[in-house]
Design a protein around this motif. Structure first.
Motif, PDB file in Angstrom:
ATOM      1  N   ILE A  53      26.690  48.119  28.170  1.00  0.00           N
ATOM      2  CA  ILE A  53      27.271  47.837  29.492  1.00  0.00           C
ATOM      3  C   ILE A  53      26.154  47.861  30.527  1.00  0.00           C
ATOM      4  CG2 ILE A  53      28.885  48.604  31.276  1.00  0.00           C
ATOM      5  CD1 ILE A  53      30.175  47.396  28.723  1.00  0.00           C
ATOM      6  N   GLY A  54      25.970  46.731  31.212  1.00  0.00           N
ATOM      7  CA  GLY A  54      24.917  46.607  32.205  1.00  0.00           C
ATOM      8  C   GLY A  54      25.403  46.775  33.630  1.00  0.00           C
ATOM      9  N   TYR A  55      26.705  46.493  33.856  1.00  0.00           N
ATOM     10  CA  TYR A  55      27.231  46.651  35.203  1.00  0.00           C
ATOM     11  C   TYR A  55      28.750  46.845  35.182  1.00  0.00           C
ATOM     12  CZ  TYR A  55      28.357  41.604  34.984  1.00  0.00           C
ATOM     13  OH  TYR A  55      28.836  40.375  34.626  1.00  0.00           O
ATOM     14  N   VAL A  56      29.238  47.381  36.293  1.00  0.00           N
ATOM     15  CA  VAL A  56      30.652  47.639  36.506  1.00  0.00           C
ATOM     16  C   VAL A  56      31.035  46.956  37.820  1.00  0.00           C
ATOM     17  CG1 VAL A  56      32.388  49.435  36.861  1.00  0.00           C
ATOM     18  CG2 VAL A  56      30.469  49.858  35.333  1.00  0.00           C
ATOM     19  N   GLU A  57      32.258  46.417  37.857  1.00  0.00           N
ATOM     20  CA  GLU A  57      32.719  45.751  39.069  1.00  0.00           C
ATOM     21  C   GLU A  57      34.055  46.316  39.545  1.00  0.00           C
ATOM     22  OE1 GLU A  57      30.760  41.337  38.709  1.00  0.00           O
ATOM     23  OE2 GLU A  57      32.770  41.578  37.873  1.00  0.00           O
ATOM     24  N   VAL A  58      34.260  46.223  40.853  1.00  0.00           N
ATOM     25  CA  VAL A  58      35.551  46.466  41.478  1.00  0.00           C
ATOM     26  C   VAL A  58      35.911  45.164  42.172  1.00  0.00           C
ATOM     27  CG1 VAL A  58      36.819  47.737  43.256  1.00  0.00           C
ATOM     28  CG2 VAL A  58      35.187  48.942  41.778  1.00  0.00           C
ATOM     29  N   VAL A  59      37.123  44.665  41.912  1.00  0.00           N
ATOM     30  CA  VAL A  59      37.587  43.396  42.475  1.00  0.00           C
ATOM     31  C   VAL A  59      38.836  43.689  43.297  1.00  0.00           C
ATOM     32  CG1 VAL A  59      38.402  41.078  41.931  1.00  0.00           C
ATOM     33  CG2 VAL A  59      36.691  42.164  40.457  1.00  0.00           C
ATOM     34  N   HIS A  60      38.835  43.249  44.554  1.00  0.00           N
ATOM     35  CA  HIS A  60      39.992  43.477  45.418  1.00  0.00           C
ATOM     36  C   HIS A  60      40.059  42.387  46.473  1.00  0.00           C
ATOM     37  CE1 HIS A  60      37.879  44.842  49.073  1.00  0.00           C
ATOM     38  NE2 HIS A  60      36.941  45.161  48.202  1.00  0.00           N
ATOM     39  N   ASP A  61      41.203  42.281  47.102  1.00  0.00           N
ATOM     40  CA  ASP A  61      41.352  41.362  48.224  1.00  0.00           C
ATOM     41  C   ASP A  61      40.590  41.934  49.415  1.00  0.00           C
ATOM     42  OD1 ASP A  61      42.781  40.264  50.746  1.00  0.00           O
ATOM     43  OD2 ASP A  61      43.477  38.991  49.091  1.00  0.00           O
ATOM     44  N   PRO A  62      39.813  41.122  50.132  1.00  0.00           N
ATOM     45  CA  PRO A  62      39.046  41.642  51.274  1.00  0.00           C
ATOM     46  C   PRO A  62      39.901  42.305  52.348  1.00  0.00           C
ATOM     47  CG  PRO A  62      38.381  39.386  50.785  1.00  0.00           C
ATOM     48  CD  PRO A  62      39.565  39.702  49.909  1.00  0.00           C
ATOM     49  N   ALA A  63      41.163  41.925  52.448  1.00  0.00           N
ATOM     50  CA  ALA A  63      42.033  42.537  53.445  1.00  0.00           C
ATOM     51  C   ALA A  63      42.467  43.952  53.044  1.00  0.00           C
ATOM     52  CB  ALA A  63      43.269  41.663  53.679  1.00  0.00           C
ATOM     53  N   ASN A  64      42.300  44.309  51.788  1.00  0.00           N
ATOM     54  CA  ASN A  64      42.651  45.652  51.327  1.00  0.00           C
ATOM     55  C   ASN A  64      41.451  46.563  51.591  1.00  0.00           C
ATOM     56  OD1 ASN A  64      43.419  47.989  50.012  1.00  0.00           O
ATOM     57  ND2 ASN A  64      44.221  46.921  48.216  1.00  0.00           N
ATOM     58  N   VAL A  65      41.331  46.970  52.824  1.00  0.00           N
ATOM     59  CA  VAL A  65      40.178  47.741  53.290  1.00  0.00           C
ATOM     60  C   VAL A  65      40.067  49.079  52.564  1.00  0.00           C
ATOM     61  CG1 VAL A  65      39.127  48.806  55.332  1.00  0.00           C
ATOM     62  CG2 VAL A  65      40.253  46.580  55.519  1.00  0.00           C
TER      63      VAL A  65
END
Length: 191
Positions: free
Chosen positions: A130-142
């Motif tokens: 595993i080289g990286y981890v991501e978090v994905v969300h809508d930009p409006a979900n501050v």
């Protein structure tokens, strides 16, 4: 195959693999109590039912064993207050994982999501390759976006996305943390 820990103790907070039918009544209640809080951002809320929650729990052990999804109950003061996971989606490269999380509204604003995400980062980087981890969300979900920002993730990119939940904007923000960046985090940054 190397797998993450099934139970992660973080002082008053525990992340533990779901326990199938035994967790059904409590998880269903927590979701029911959180519907209005989750509805703007979580597409699955629109189809929430006892049957869907039962099916979700029934598939956890198989997905864990396959390495596709490591889903945990977030337990605070001995009660389930949400769920989180370390995921490999269909479009996720083999050397990456995505972190997801949601909380009961009474558990927000207490650092629970941040501590949870930090623990999942640690588990991700224990997996080989595993080289990286991501978090994905809508930009409006501050609120959701504040978690990766606190943990040293960098804004990787924004891309168009289908609007599936009421408050979504039609775009997602992707935050990324590499193995090298994760090595520089301190306990203070995870609070």
């Amino acid at each position: 195959m190397d797998l993450p820990q099934q139970v992660i103790e973080l002082d008053d907070l525990t992340l533990r693999a779901f326990n199938g039918e035994a967790d059904l009544p409590e998880l269903f209640r927590v979701i029911e109590e959180s519907l209005e809080h989750l509805r703007p951002w979580m597409p699955w809320v629109a189809e929430h039912s006892l049957g869907r929650t039962t099916d979700f729990l029934a598939g956890r052990a198989e997905r864990w064993a396959s390495g596709d999804e490591f889903t945990y109950a977030i337990v605070l003061d001995e009660a389930i207050v949400g769920a989180c996971g370390l995921l490999r989606r269909d479009d996720t490269p083999d050397n990456a994982r995505e972190i997801g999380y949601w909380l009961h509204p009474a558990a927000t604003g207490r650092g629970v999501a941040t501590r949870t995400a930090r623990a999942l980062v640690d588990q991700a980087f224990r997996l080989p390759g595993i080289g990286y981890v991501e978090v994905v969300h809508d930009p409006a979900n501050v609120a959701s976006g504040a978690v990766p920002a606190r943990l040293g993730f960098t804004e990787h990119l924004r891309r168009p996305a289908e609007r599936l939940a009421p408050a979504e904007t039609g775009e997602v923000q992707i935050w990324r943390l590499t193995r090298r960046q994760a090595g520089t985090l301190t306990a203070a940054e995870a609070c």
